[in-house]
Write an enzyme that holds these catalytic residues in place. Structure first.
Site, mmCIF file in Angstrom:
data_model
loop_
_atom_site.group_PDB
_atom_site.id
_atom_site.type_symbol
_atom_site.label_atom_id
_atom_site.label_comp_id
_atom_site.label_asym_id
_atom_site.label_seq_id
_atom_site.Cartn_x
_atom_site.Cartn_y
_atom_site.Cartn_z
ATOM 1 N N LYS A 178 -7.239 24.686 13.484
ATOM 2 C CA LYS A 178 -7.229 24.943 14.927
ATOM 3 C C LYS A 178 -8.520 24.407 15.532
ATOM 4 C CE LYS A 178 -8.712 27.884 17.741
ATOM 5 N NZ LYS A 178 -9.126 26.928 18.803
ATOM 6 N N GLU A 253 -19.861 29.869 9.040
ATOM 7 C CA GLU A 253 -21.115 29.176 9.356
ATOM 8 C C GLU A 253 -21.400 29.459 10.819
ATOM 9 O OE1 GLU A 253 -23.267 26.871 11.032
ATOM 10 O OE2 GLU A 253 -22.261 25.070 10.274
ATOM 11 N N CYS A 287 -25.948 23.615 15.306
ATOM 12 C CA CYS A 287 -26.298 24.896 14.673
ATOM 13 C C CYS A 287 -27.622 24.803 13.941
ATOM 14 C CB CYS A 287 -25.193 25.328 13.719
ATOM 15 S SG CYS A 287 -24.725 24.038 12.558
ATOM 16 N N GLU A 383 -29.724 32.322 20.339
ATOM 17 C CA GLU A 383 -29.287 30.932 20.245
ATOM 18 C C GLU A 383 -28.874 30.442 21.631
ATOM 19 O OE1 GLU A 383 -25.510 29.959 18.137
ATOM 20 O OE2 GLU A 383 -26.731 28.567 16.977
#
Ligand code: NAI
Ligand code: MG
Length: 490
Positions: A178, A253, A287, A383
């Site tokens: 997906k 992750e 990331c 983040e």
């Protein structure tokens, strides 16, 4: 380039065919450089996900039982097929995601490399024999799980498709992918190229769609056997909770807030190069970006001056112009970055360069450097996922390591120093799945990658990634001529 020239596939890819979503549901993917729609794409609902999982389940046994060398050859051919279409794939990615063409090209070359790299492992997935004495033969075999669900984010869509699908296939699993709703086009094209390379129908299926309902339906599906997800911590938690219902294993992750520690004995000019690359590549939507610099107070001004000079010289524009930086992927991400930059000002940090949206259509934001950042500021702890660097000072190593590790994240960390002893000590002390020394983005297709702490579970890349796609079966065969009698656990 016009949409017609791109001619992207826009359906669900099920059992090797393009089909519309049930009820004709669609989403629209947008060019973030213009905010204009590129094309409508099928938006999978629960019934579509169910169809895809059934297709993958039906295709699984034959794929699992294919001779390993043949499976390896097919997977290697996927790599070659991607290489033959790498320019086209890069154009699709750059258009849909926003990144400069050269970066998209690098992503897609690396995608080919994943298939080539794992292909060679297909016939080397060996078990072992366990010496338990003369009365029993005992051996292990490594078997695929079955259906691998892959939820892909929007920052490296095509590359992450390959990062997960290649090891899953080599291990003998079938997959349902997906892609993110913002960037479905490269996954659809890659699925088609997998089929072209000889992957049997139903082994690779793609269901574009939103997190809800498509992602939720896929990760909660009782016939999905393992889940691979890259994205936010919040969504990772939601997936883990849903996976718990059927005790489905997860590989997660989940990003980071990665520290780059700079010592006075480093080559400051080179450190500035690496850090600029590491925070402004893909407009900071990485990331493993270098999000927060911790620099020794004696070289603070020198380093900041050099990074600011680089940032201010960045040329910014649509992906196809292939400049230094493109737009953010979506309005939502643009708003997130804008809000964090406002927050940084409110928290009392200083904008050394950038700090504003760029006055043109599209989700463009200036490369931004904050100085006078207290490690307790939210901009230094959360983040941001944009081209925003925070810079804090330190006086001694113990303080630097304490601040570097004072976070729930632990994806990557970096140190810039010419002192070999210090570099290795830091490599030991930094709580992160990857440590870079005098460079950034040093992980390759071959090196294990994943997070400590809330940055994730399991490892992608390298041979270690295969552990996410294989389970161990132990076989115990009686050789005794005197009959049985072992108790459990004996
Ligand atoms: P997200 O984690 O929600 O989206 C990533 C993928 O998960 C997309 O395919 C999305 O459709 C899917 N998803 C969303 N909700 C789901 C659910 N309930 N069940 C299953 N799948 C679901 O990330 P989002 O909201 O797009 O971005 C928010 C923040 O996440 C970013 O600002 C960034 O900080 C972080 N992020 C980190 C990434 C990384 O590489 N680690 C990649 C993308 C985002
Ligand atoms: Mg898009």
């Amino acid at each position: 380039m016009s949409v017609d020239e791109l001619d992207p596939q826009t359906g669900l890819f099920l059992e090797g065919e393009w089909v519309p979503a049930t009820g004709g549901s669609q989403l629209t993917t947008v060019d973030p450089a213009t905010t204009e729609p590129i094309t409508p794409v099928a938006a999978a609902g629960e019934a579509d996900v169910d169809r895809a999982v059934s297709a993958a389940r039906s295709a699984f046994p034959e794929w699992r039982d294919l001779a390993p060398d043949e499976r390896g050859r097919i997977v290697h051919r996927i790599g070659q097929t991607i290489r033959a279409h790498v320019d086209e794939l890069a154009e699709i990615e750059s258009r849909d995601q926003g990144k400069p063409l050269a970066q998209a090209h690098s992503d897609m070359t690396s995608a080919a490399r994943y298939f080539e790299y794992y292909a060679g492992a297909a016939d080397k997935l060996e078990g072992k024999s366990v010496p338990v004495g003369p009365e029993q033969i005992d051996y292990t075999v490594r078997e695929p799980y079955g259906v691998s669900a892959q939820i892909i984010p929007w920052n490296f869509p095509g590359n992450l498709f390959a990062r997960g699908v290649a090891p899953a296939l080599v291990a003998g699993n079938s997959v349902v992918v997906k892609p993110a709703e913002q960037t479905p086009l490269s996954s659809l094209r890659l699925a088609e190229l997998c089929a072209e390379a000889g992957v049997p129908d139903g082994v690779v299926n793609v269901v574009p769609g939103f997190g809800e309902p498509a992602g939720a339906a896929l990760t909660g599906h009782p016939h999905v056997d393992t889940i691979t997800f890259t994205g936010s911590v919040a969504t990772g938690r939601a997936i883990m909770r849903r996976a718990a219902e059927h005790v489905t294993p997860v590989t997660l992750e989940l990003g980071g807030k990665n520290p780059a520690i700079v010592y006075p004995d480093a080559d400051i000019d080179e450190a500035a190069d690496w850090i600029s690359l590491a925070i402004f590549t893909n407009a900071g939507q990485v990331c493993s970006a270098a999000d927060r610099v911790l620099v020794h107070e004696s070289v603070h001004d020198d380093l900041v001056e050099r990074i600011v000079r680089r940032a201010a010289a960045y040329e910014i524009g649509p992906g196809h112009e292939d400049l230094d930086m493109g737009p953010l992927v979506s309005e939502a991400q643009f708003e997130t970055v804008r809000r964090y930059v406002e927050l940084g000002r409110e928290e009392g940090a200083t904008v050394a360069t950038g700090g504003s949206p760029i006055d043109r259509p599209g989700y463009f934001f200036e490369p931004t450097v904050f100085t006078d950042v207290d490690p307790e500021h939210r901009i230094a702890r959360e983040e941001i996922f944009g081209p925003v660097l925070t810079v804090s000072r330190f006086a001694d190593t113990r303080e630097a390591v304490r601040v570097a590790n004072d976070t729930d994240y632990g994806l990557v960390a970096g140190a810039f120093t010419s002192d070999v002893t210090r570099a290795h000590r830091l490599a030991r002390e930094l709580e992160a799945g990857t440590v870079y020394v005098n460079k950034w983005f040093g992980d390759t297709n071959q090196t294990p990658f994943g997070g400590y702490k809330q940055s994730g579970i399991g490892r992608e890349k390298g041979l270690e990634a295969l552990d996410s796609y294989l389970q161990t079966k132990n076989v115990a065969v009686n050789l005794s001529e005197d009959g049985g009698g072992d108790l459990p656990g004996a």
